[in-house]
Write an enzyme that holds these catalytic residues in place. Structure first.
Site, PDB file in Angstrom:
ATOM      1  N   ALA A  41      45.472  39.455  45.679  1.00 45.06           N
ATOM      2  CA  ALA A  41      45.268  40.490  46.690  1.00 45.06           C
ATOM      3  C   ALA A  41      45.625  39.366  47.376  1.00 45.06           C
ATOM      4  O   ALA A  41      44.983  38.972  48.665  1.00 45.06           O
ATOM      5  CB  ALA A  41      45.128  41.466  46.651  1.00 45.06           C
ATOM      6  N   ALA A  70      43.073  36.487  51.815  1.00 49.08           N
ATOM      7  CA  ALA A  70      43.646  37.099  50.246  1.00 49.08           C
ATOM      8  C   ALA A  70      41.834  38.329  50.008  1.00 49.08           C
ATOM      9  O   ALA A  70      41.141  37.469  50.433  1.00 49.08           O
ATOM     10  CB  ALA A  70      43.704  35.770  49.716  1.00 49.08           C
ATOM     11  N   LYS A  71      42.086  38.368  48.766  1.00 47.74           N
ATOM     12  CA  LYS A  71      40.912  38.893  48.258  1.00 47.74           C
ATOM     13  C   LYS A  71      40.960  39.198  46.977  1.00 47.74           C
ATOM     14  O   LYS A  71      42.495  39.488  46.863  1.00 47.74           O
ATOM     15  CB  LYS A  71      40.219  39.667  49.236  1.00 47.74           C
ATOM     16  N   GLY A  72      40.107  39.307  45.588  1.00 51.10           N
ATOM     17  CA  GLY A  72      40.063  39.275  44.266  1.00 51.10           C
ATOM     18  C   GLY A  72      39.247  39.484  43.182  1.00 51.10           C
ATOM     19  O   GLY A  72      38.255  39.543  43.896  1.00 51.10           O
TER      20      GLY A  72
END
Ligand code: NAD
Length: 430
Positions: free
Chosen positions: A74, A119-121
């Site tokens: 994301a 962001a992060k994932g």
């Protein structure tokens, strides 16, 4: 001690309604926006991610069968620079959680004035159920699936729950092999031998200690006469405990998942193994008294540092807290309802996105070192971190005093105004 006056009864009501990560993140954005004159279309954009990549990751298992996993990246906002944020390998990873955590990364980078967006994932997988070889194949295939959205000038992942420097090394290698050149700046939190920074591992705990020292100073409290309780004795908790102890504070209680230990005369944090050094060894340490984790949260200490997991300070546990100051070491340890309890009780809470931002700040240093192919000494890393933390702390103090709000709101005001000003300056394309 000055009191926080923002927030209403409605906040409390609203707080109990939806405690999902995205709802909390959006509510916090709107709270900060109330204090600023920001174009409503910018706020509307910031409520949503710019992009969420969802990928299918097939991985051959050691027995020859193929398991299929779902992964996400994301990307929330990149107006100030490339996206930056961790990758989790955890069964509970969802699209929505990645979106909320990406929003938090936007604010964390902005409050530290780093030239990054959020962001992060992650992948919905239990990494402990995989062999090293399976984790390597998973990391490499995931990298290939998200290769077109990451890169040193696009989006720079880092370790998070269930991932570590070795995972970052595999990602960096897979990316570099496909691009045809060695590109260490595509991820941070790598082993130092391939471009990782010195001091990265201890940085979040170091920033928690620095912020604790500064908030005590703000309230004219002497660090050497301060008692501290710390929940969680991992990378963040143990490093913060040891530094605060070095600087003269008395660490009276620490805990891990199996329970807490307590000595009113002070523990020696260096003699207690951290989670990394020996997992779940805290409760086995010889001490006068053991407590539950909930009892630790309720100790009559000067400073409470929740540094284990999220959502431990709730509308049930917050009324029991007797500490004068809370410093958030973990990400999201305080629910919205608990934050309201602390506001009503005038207990200052220094938020996670400021207190534990040492991690992403040293990640920024790592990225700079990788791009310049010139590496820094540990002393330089720690000196620069100290200076970045003091700048951010002073900026937050100014807004705390300007707006007469909570420390959390002041921190979000600093972050949001930077992001909104950047949107304003760049305008809307086309
Ligand atoms: P870690 O895995 O090194 O240590 C976690 C510690 O918390 C361990 O001692 C574990 O036993 C304990 N723990 C786990 N569940 C618990 C529970 N329910 N009650 C009490 N103790 C419990 O983790 P870490 O890297 O220190 O991270 C801790 C928190 O800080 C997390 O919220 C993480 O997201 C956040 N954080 C970590 C970093 C980082 O780079 N390490 C950076 C910023 C924020």
């Amino acid at each position: 001690m000055s009191t926080d006056s923002s927030g209403t009864h409605d906040d409390r009501q609203e707080a109990s309604d939806d405690e999902s990560a995205v709802a909390i993140a959006r509510r916090q954005l709107l709270r900060a926006a109330k204090h600023l004159d920001i174009d409503s279309s910018v706020i509307e954009r910031l409520k949503h991610p710019k992009k969420v990549q969802e990928v299918t990751v097939p991985v051959e298992q050691d027995d020859g069968t193929v398991e299929v996993y779902t992964g996400y990246r994301a990307q929330h906002d990149s107006v100030r620079g490339p996206y930056k944020g961790g990758l989790r390998f955890q069964p509970e990873v969802t699209r929505d959680e990645c979106v909320a955590l990406a929003m938090w990364m936007t604010w964390k980078c902005a409050v530290m004035d780093l030239p990054f967006g959020g962001a992060k994932g992650g992948i919905a997988v239990d990494p402990k159920a995989l062999s090293d070889e399976e984790r390597e194949r998973l990391s490499r295939r995931f990298t290939e699936e998200i290769r077109h959205v990451i890169g040193p000038t696009r989006d720079i992942p880092a370790p998070d729950m269930g991932t570590d420097p070795q995972t970052m090394a595999w990602i960096m290698d897979a990316y570099s092999m496909q691009e045809g050149e060695t590109i260490p700046g595509v991820v941070t939190g790598k082993p130092p031998v391939i471009g990782g920074s010195k001091g990265r591992e201890g940085a979040p705990g170091r920033s928690v200690a620095i912020v604790t020292r500064e908030v005590l100073d703000y309230y004219d409290r002497d660090l050497t006469e301060t008692t501290v309780a710390i929940q969680g004795y991992g990378s963040v908790g143990a490093n913060a405990a040891r530094l605060l102890d070095d600087w003269g504070a008395t660490i009276v209680s620490v805990s891990d998942v199996s329970g807490a230990i307590y000595d009113p005369d002070g523990l020696d944090p260096r003699s207690i193994p951290s989670h990394d050094e020996e997992p779940e060894a805290v409760a086995r340490h010889e001490v006068p008294e053991t407590l539950s984790n909930r009892e630790l949260l309720a100790l009559d200490v000067d400073v409470l540092i929740p540094a284990a997991v999220g959502n431990v300070l709730t509308d049930e546990t917050a009324p029991e807290v007797q500490a004068d100051i809370v410093v958030e070491g973990a990400n999201g340890p305080t629910t919205t309802a608990a934050a309201e309890v602390f506001r009503e009780r005038s207990i200052p809470v220094v938020p996670d996105i400021l207190a534990n931002a040492g991690g992403v700040t040293v990640s920024y240093f790592e990225w700079l070192q990788d791009i310049n192919r010139r590496y820094w000494s540990l002393q330089r890393v720690n000196d620069e971190l100290e200076s970045e933390m003091l700048d951010a702390w002073n900026d937050v103090c100014a807004e705390f005093e300007n707006h007469d709000v909570t420390w959390r709101d002041a921190t979000y005001i600093v972050a949001l105004s930077r992001v909104a000003d950047a949107h304003d300056a760049r305008g809307l394309w086309p």
